[in-house]
Design a protein around this motif. Structure first.
Motif, PDB file in Angstrom:
ATOM      1  N   UNK A 143     112.896  48.910  74.616  1.00 32.33           N
ATOM      2  CA  UNK A 143     113.952  49.550  73.855  1.00 32.33           C
ATOM      3  C   UNK A 143     113.382  50.475  72.782  1.00 32.33           C
ATOM      4  N   UNK A 144     113.962  51.659  72.676  1.00 34.87           N
ATOM      5  CA  UNK A 144     113.627  52.623  71.637  1.00 34.87           C
ATOM      6  C   UNK A 144     114.838  52.787  70.733  1.00 34.87           C
ATOM      7  N   UNK A 145     114.588  52.869  69.434  1.00 41.40           N
ATOM      8  CA  UNK A 145     115.653  52.983  68.460  1.00 41.40           C
ATOM      9  C   UNK A 145     115.556  54.301  67.699  1.00 41.40           C
ATOM     10  N   UNK A 146     116.696  54.759  67.237  1.00 46.85           N
ATOM     11  CA  UNK A 146     116.755  55.901  66.337  1.00 46.85           C
ATOM     12  C   UNK A 146     117.652  55.527  65.171  1.00 46.85           C
ATOM     13  N   UNK A 147     117.046  55.316  64.014  1.00 49.70           N
ATOM     14  CA  UNK A 147     117.795  55.038  62.798  1.00 49.70           C
ATOM     15  C   UNK A 147     118.141  56.360  62.133  1.00 49.70           C
ATOM     16  N   UNK A 148     119.418  56.595  61.914  1.00 49.78           N
ATOM     17  CA  UNK A 148     119.891  57.847  61.346  1.00 49.78           C
ATOM     18  C   UNK A 148     120.588  57.559  60.023  1.00 49.78           C
ATOM     19  N   UNK A 149     120.078  58.139  58.955  1.00 52.71           N
ATOM     20  CA  UNK A 149     120.630  57.958  57.621  1.00 52.71           C
ATOM     21  C   UNK A 149     121.134  59.281  57.060  1.00 52.71           C
ATOM     22  N   UNK A 150     122.023  59.188  56.094  1.00 48.10           N
ATOM     23  CA  UNK A 150     122.570  60.365  55.405  1.00 48.10           C
ATOM     24  C   UNK A 150     123.087  61.404  56.392  1.00 48.10           C
ATOM     25  N   UNK A 151     123.889  60.958  57.312  1.00 50.21           N
ATOM     26  CA  UNK A 151     124.377  61.832  58.375  1.00 50.21           C
ATOM     27  C   UNK A 151     125.310  62.912  57.836  1.00 50.21           C
ATOM     28  N   UNK A 152     125.233  64.080  58.461  1.00 50.88           N
ATOM     29  CA  UNK A 152     126.017  65.240  58.076  1.00 50.88           C
ATOM     30  C   UNK A 152     126.985  65.608  59.196  1.00 50.88           C
ATOM     31  N   UNK A 153     128.137  66.197  58.858  1.00 50.07           N
ATOM     32  CA  UNK A 153     129.098  66.576  59.897  1.00 50.07           C
ATOM     33  C   UNK A 153     128.512  67.486  60.975  1.00 50.07           C
ATOM     34  N   UNK A 154     127.606  68.381  60.606  1.00 48.34           N
ATOM     35  CA  UNK A 154     127.012  69.288  61.574  1.00 48.34           C
ATOM     36  C   UNK A 154     126.078  68.593  62.556  1.00 48.34           C
ATOM     37  N   UNK A 155     125.824  67.314  62.330  1.00 44.81           N
ATOM     38  CA  UNK A 155     124.996  66.547  63.249  1.00 44.81           C
ATOM     39  C   UNK A 155     125.815  65.800  64.290  1.00 44.81           C
ATOM     40  N   UNK A 156     127.102  66.082  64.323  1.00 40.10           N
ATOM     41  CA  UNK A 156     127.949  65.579  65.392  1.00 40.10           C
ATOM     42  C   UNK A 156     127.452  66.128  66.721  1.00 40.10           C
ATOM     43  N   UNK A 157     127.178  65.250  67.664  1.00 34.17           N
ATOM     44  CA  UNK A 157     126.611  65.669  68.943  1.00 34.17           C
ATOM     45  C   UNK A 157     126.544  64.484  69.888  1.00 34.17           C
ATOM     46  N   UNK A 158     126.243  64.787  71.142  1.00 36.36           N
ATOM     47  CA  UNK A 158     125.863  63.751  72.084  1.00 36.36           C
ATOM     48  C   UNK A 158     124.356  63.565  71.958  1.00 36.36           C
ATOM     49  N   UNK A 159     123.934  62.346  71.730  1.00 35.56           N
ATOM     50  CA  UNK A 159     122.519  62.043  71.562  1.00 35.56           C
ATOM     51  C   UNK A 159     121.975  61.430  72.849  1.00 35.56           C
ATOM     52  N   UNK A 160     120.863  62.001  73.321  1.00 38.45           N
ATOM     53  CA  UNK A 160     120.269  61.594  74.585  1.00 38.45           C
ATOM     54  C   UNK A 160     118.895  60.971  74.388  1.00 38.45           C
ATOM     55  N   UNK A 161     118.634  59.950  75.161  1.00 34.75           N
ATOM     56  CA  UNK A 161     117.317  59.349  75.251  1.00 34.75           C
ATOM     57  C   UNK A 161     116.604  59.918  76.473  1.00 34.75           C
TER      58      UNK A 161
END
Length: 124
Positions: free
Chosen positions: A78-96
């Motif tokens: 398993x790979x993780x992505x911790x995302x903090x202080x998210x911004x509206x412009x970072x709305x997206x589909x995130x792919x592994x």
């Protein structure tokens, strides 16, 4: 054959945090590098972060460094992505993605396998 499944996406308020997970199956991954990419509506897919299977080497998009953290739990594939202080412009589909390389890759062309993506929506 490698199968990747992302999870952890959802709706979050601006400034909030999410942790995405990517579970890999089908093969052992001792020589793989794992990456996270994202694609916003009407935009090209862009690099977010990558990590070697050993967990030693990492790479980040310059604009995300310090806010996003990639990590790996080998025992669970398993790979993780911790995302903090998210911004509206970072709305997206995130792919592994996975590549048969040991060093982190920052472009889509080097990756052989892709998950179906998980939607991250950041509200203002």
């Amino acid at each position: 054959q490698v199968h990747l499944v992302e999870s952890g996406g959802g709706l979050v308020q601006a400034g909030g945090s999410l942790r995405l997970s990517c579970v890999a199956s089908g093969r052992t991954f001792s020589s793989y590098t794992m990456g996270w990419f994202r694609q916003a509506p009407g935009k090209e897919r862009e690099f977010v972060a990558a990590i070697g299977w050993s967990g030693v080497s990492t790479a980040y998009a310059d604009s995300l460094k310090g806010r996003f953290t990639i990590s790996i739990y080998n025992a669970k594939n398993t790979v993780y992505l911790q995302m903090n202080s998210l911004k509206p412009e970072e709305t997206a589909v995130y792919y592994c993605a996975a590549a048969l390389l040991t060093s982190p890759m920052t472009t889509t062309s080097g990756y052989n396998y892709w998950g179906q993506g998980t939607q991250v929506t950041v509200s203002s």
